[in-house]
Motif scaffolding. Structure first.
Motif, short mmCIF file in Angstrom:
data_model
loop_
_atom_site.label_atom_id
_atom_site.label_comp_id
_atom_site.label_asym_id
_atom_site.label_seq_id
_atom_site.Cartn_x
_atom_site.Cartn_y
_atom_site.Cartn_z
N ASP A 81 -3.81 -4.10 5.86
CA ASP A 81 -4.00 -2.68 5.54
C ASP A 81 -3.09 -1.81 6.42
O ASP A 81 -2.35 -2.32 7.26
CB ASP A 81 -5.48 -2.33 5.73
N THR A 82 -3.19 -0.51 6.23
CA THR A 82 -2.35 0.42 7.01
C THR A 82 -2.85 0.56 8.45
O THR A 82 -2.15 1.10 9.29
CB THR A 82 -2.36 1.82 6.36
N THR A 83 -4.07 0.09 8.71
CA THR A 83 -4.62 0.10 10.07
C THR A 83 -4.70 -1.36 10.54
O THR A 83 -4.30 -2.26 9.82
CB THR A 83 -6.03 0.69 10.07
N ILE B 54 6.54 -5.49 9.15
CA ILE B 54 6.10 -4.15 9.59
C ILE B 54 6.16 -4.00 11.11
O ILE B 54 5.82 -2.96 11.66
CB ILE B 54 4.68 -3.80 9.07
N SER C 77 4.79 -0.33 11.56
CA SER C 77 5.10 0.81 10.68
C SER C 77 3.86 1.37 9.99
O SER C 77 3.98 2.30 9.19
CB SER C 77 6.15 0.41 9.65
N ASN C 78 2.68 0.80 10.27
CA ASN C 78 1.43 1.29 9.66
C ASN C 78 1.49 1.33 8.14
O ASN C 78 1.03 2.28 7.51
CB ASN C 78 1.04 2.66 10.22
N GLN C 79 2.06 0.29 7.56
CA GLN C 79 2.06 0.17 6.10
C GLN C 79 1.21 -1.03 5.71
O GLN C 79 1.03 -1.97 6.50
CB GLN C 79 3.48 -0.02 5.60
N ALA C 80 0.69 -0.97 4.49
CA ALA C 80 -0.08 -2.11 3.97
C ALA C 80 0.90 -3.13 3.40
O ALA C 80 2.01 -2.77 2.97
CB ALA C 80 -1.02 -1.62 2.88
N THR C 81 0.50 -4.39 3.41
CA THR C 81 1.36 -5.45 2.85
C THR C 81 0.54 -6.36 1.95
O THR C 81 -0.64 -6.62 2.22
CB THR C 81 1.96 -6.33 3.97
N ASP D 234 2.25 2.37 1.24
CA ASP D 234 1.28 3.19 1.96
C ASP D 234 -0.16 2.84 1.63
O ASP D 234 -1.09 3.42 2.19
CB ASP D 234 1.52 4.67 1.66
N SER D 235 -0.37 1.93 0.67
CA SER D 235 -1.74 1.46 0.40
C SER D 235 -1.65 0.02 -0.08
O SER D 235 -0.60 -0.43 -0.56
CB SER D 235 -2.39 2.32 -0.69
#
Ligand code: AMP
Ligand code: GLY
Length: 434
Positions: free
Chosen positions: A237-239, A302, A326-330, A389-390
């Protein structure tokens, strides 16, 4: 070679392709690689790619220490190389290796040692377990035990040796499995129920740097059915947490990794914790002594900190750099040959539309390079990773990139989908309420 620094990478799968990309993103890195299978992705990023098996210790040392490689730094992808003592031999030859010695890697390569180590060091999150050398004694323990058990060969099985009673097999199937296989040592342990997740950490000099949680999908087919595989796909996730997990639960998993590093002060390399989030919080399914495959493909794209800097700090007994992401979701999805893992069909032509797949990363794993293109072998072929971003957007990106995948290859299309994520959240809510 000017300001370039030679680094040797051992291993040729999707995980190692991601490591190769992370290393060569740093312009100072001049990469050399060796693996039995020629990975076209790694080869394209390397100054040279040598077809040496990851367990051929002497040949690896010879390659690492002679011209043109002359490396003083190496990184190991696969557990088979750790078990064979590649890190020990390279370290002894003056090539600092970011990967544990064979003795320390027993935390992964010997599941009986791993549980006994957790118990003797009072590391939290250890399930009840018992170790057996005699198959009939293990079968008797299965008969006597009231609750369901996980049956684990102590040695390495590529993630495919475990049988969970009440999930994959019945008690009598578990006993037949033990009687038919010739494992020398068996671990029987409490079946943990919940949601699985991975946390990996960079470790050296008694310090660790943690990375975001990831959920892998071990089962071969959609809806978590079918046999266990090396991993069909994974998301983050982004976190640092996952949708079914609280920040506190993530911190509890990290505390287990911290306790492990404290008990293993000489550990160097990546420490991978595989956790089950249960009604009692995170419990340990296993430790691995390396990056996960596929999880490396979620983490490294990321990671904004230079992997070369992390490894150099480890080598020079310096504090590891703080990590930046980079706080992106993968979302990572593997394309595997039809029939994988039980009866895989090789020889299917692979088409990867790298052009239209601009927003994703493509990582090669096991492919057969022929004159007219790439073909499948009997292992996982390649992975695509959507980064956005999600989770939902990353998932659709991965699917778009996979839309040209030919017949003869299979993908778990449910990995990272909103409906599967919702099921995970509801499953975990139900477990917490029990
Ligand atoms: P391992 O090879 O230890 O990663 O185990 C493979 C898979 O078996 C894990 O990803 C879990 O899904 C399952 N497993 C292993 N140990 C347990 C356990 N104690 N309880 C429930 N499932 C388990
Ligand atoms: N993804 C599981 C493993 O690397 O062992």
């Amino acid at each position: 070679m000017g300001n370039t620094e030679s680094v040797l990478l051992i291993g040729g799968g999707g995980r190692e392709h991601a490591i190769a990309q992370a290393l060569t993103a740093d312009a100072r890195c001049r990469l050399y690689a060796c693996a039995e299978n020629r990975n076209p992705g790694i080869a394209a990023l390397s100054a040279d790619f040598n077809s040496i098996s990851a367990t051929s210790v002497d040949a690896i040392v010879e390659y690492a220490t002679t011209d043109p490689v002359d490396a003083d730094l190496a990184i190991i992808g696969p557990e088979s190389a750790l078990e064979a003592g590649v890190a020990d031999a390279l370290d002894a030859a003056g090539v600092y290796t970011f990967g544990p010695t064979a003795e320390t890697a027993r935390i992964e390569t010997d599941k009986a040692f791993q549980r006994q180590f957790m118990q003797s060091e009072s590391i939290p999150g250890c399930p009840d377990f018992a170790v057996f050398e005699e198959i009939e004694a293990a079968c008797a323990y299965i008969d006597e035990t009231e609750h369901d058990l996980a049956v684990k060969p102590a040695g390495l099985t590529g993630g495919k040796g475990v049988r969970v009673i009440g999930d994959q097999v019945t008690e009598s199937e578990a006993k037949s499995y033990l009687r038919e296989s010739e494992y020398e040592q068996i671990v029987l342990e409490e079946r943990l129920v919940g949601e699985e997740f991975t946390v990996q950490a960079f470790v050296a000099n008694g310090e660790l740097r943690i990375t975001p949680a990831i959920q892998d999908h071990k089962r071969a087919y959609e809806g978590d059915t079918g046999p266990n595989t090396g991993g069909m796909g994974s998301y983050s996730d982004t976190t640092q947490t996952l949708p079914f997990m609280s920040a506190e639960e993530y911190t509890d998993a990290v505390a287990i990794l911290e306790a492990t590093v404290e008990a293993l002060p000489a550990y160097k390399g990546v420490l991978y914790g595989q956790f089950m989030l249960t009604s009692d919080g995170p419990r340990v399914i296993e430790f691995n002594a390396r990056f996960g495959d596929p999880e490396a493909m979620n983490t490294l794209p990321i990671l904004e900190t230079s992997l070369l800097d992390i490894m150099r700090a480890a080598q020079h007994d310096e504090s590891l750099p703080a990590l930046s992401f980079s706080n992106q979701a993968t979302v990572c999805k593997y394309a595997v040959p039809e029939g994988y893992p039980t009866d895989p069909h090789s020889g299917t032509k692979i088409t990867v539309d790298e052009e239209s797949a601009e927003s994703v990363r493509v990582y090669y794993a096991s492919v057969d390079s022929r004159e007219d293109g790439l073909y499948t072998t009997t292992s996982r072929a390649f992975a695509v990773v959507g980064i956005a971003d999600s989770i939902a957007t990353a998932e659709s990106q991965a699917e778009t990139a996979l839309s040209t995948v030919a017949d003869g290859l299979r993908v778990r299309h449910d990995v990272g989908t909103p409906s599967l994520l919702q099921r995970r959240i509801e499953h975990m809510d139900a477990i917490r309420e029990e």
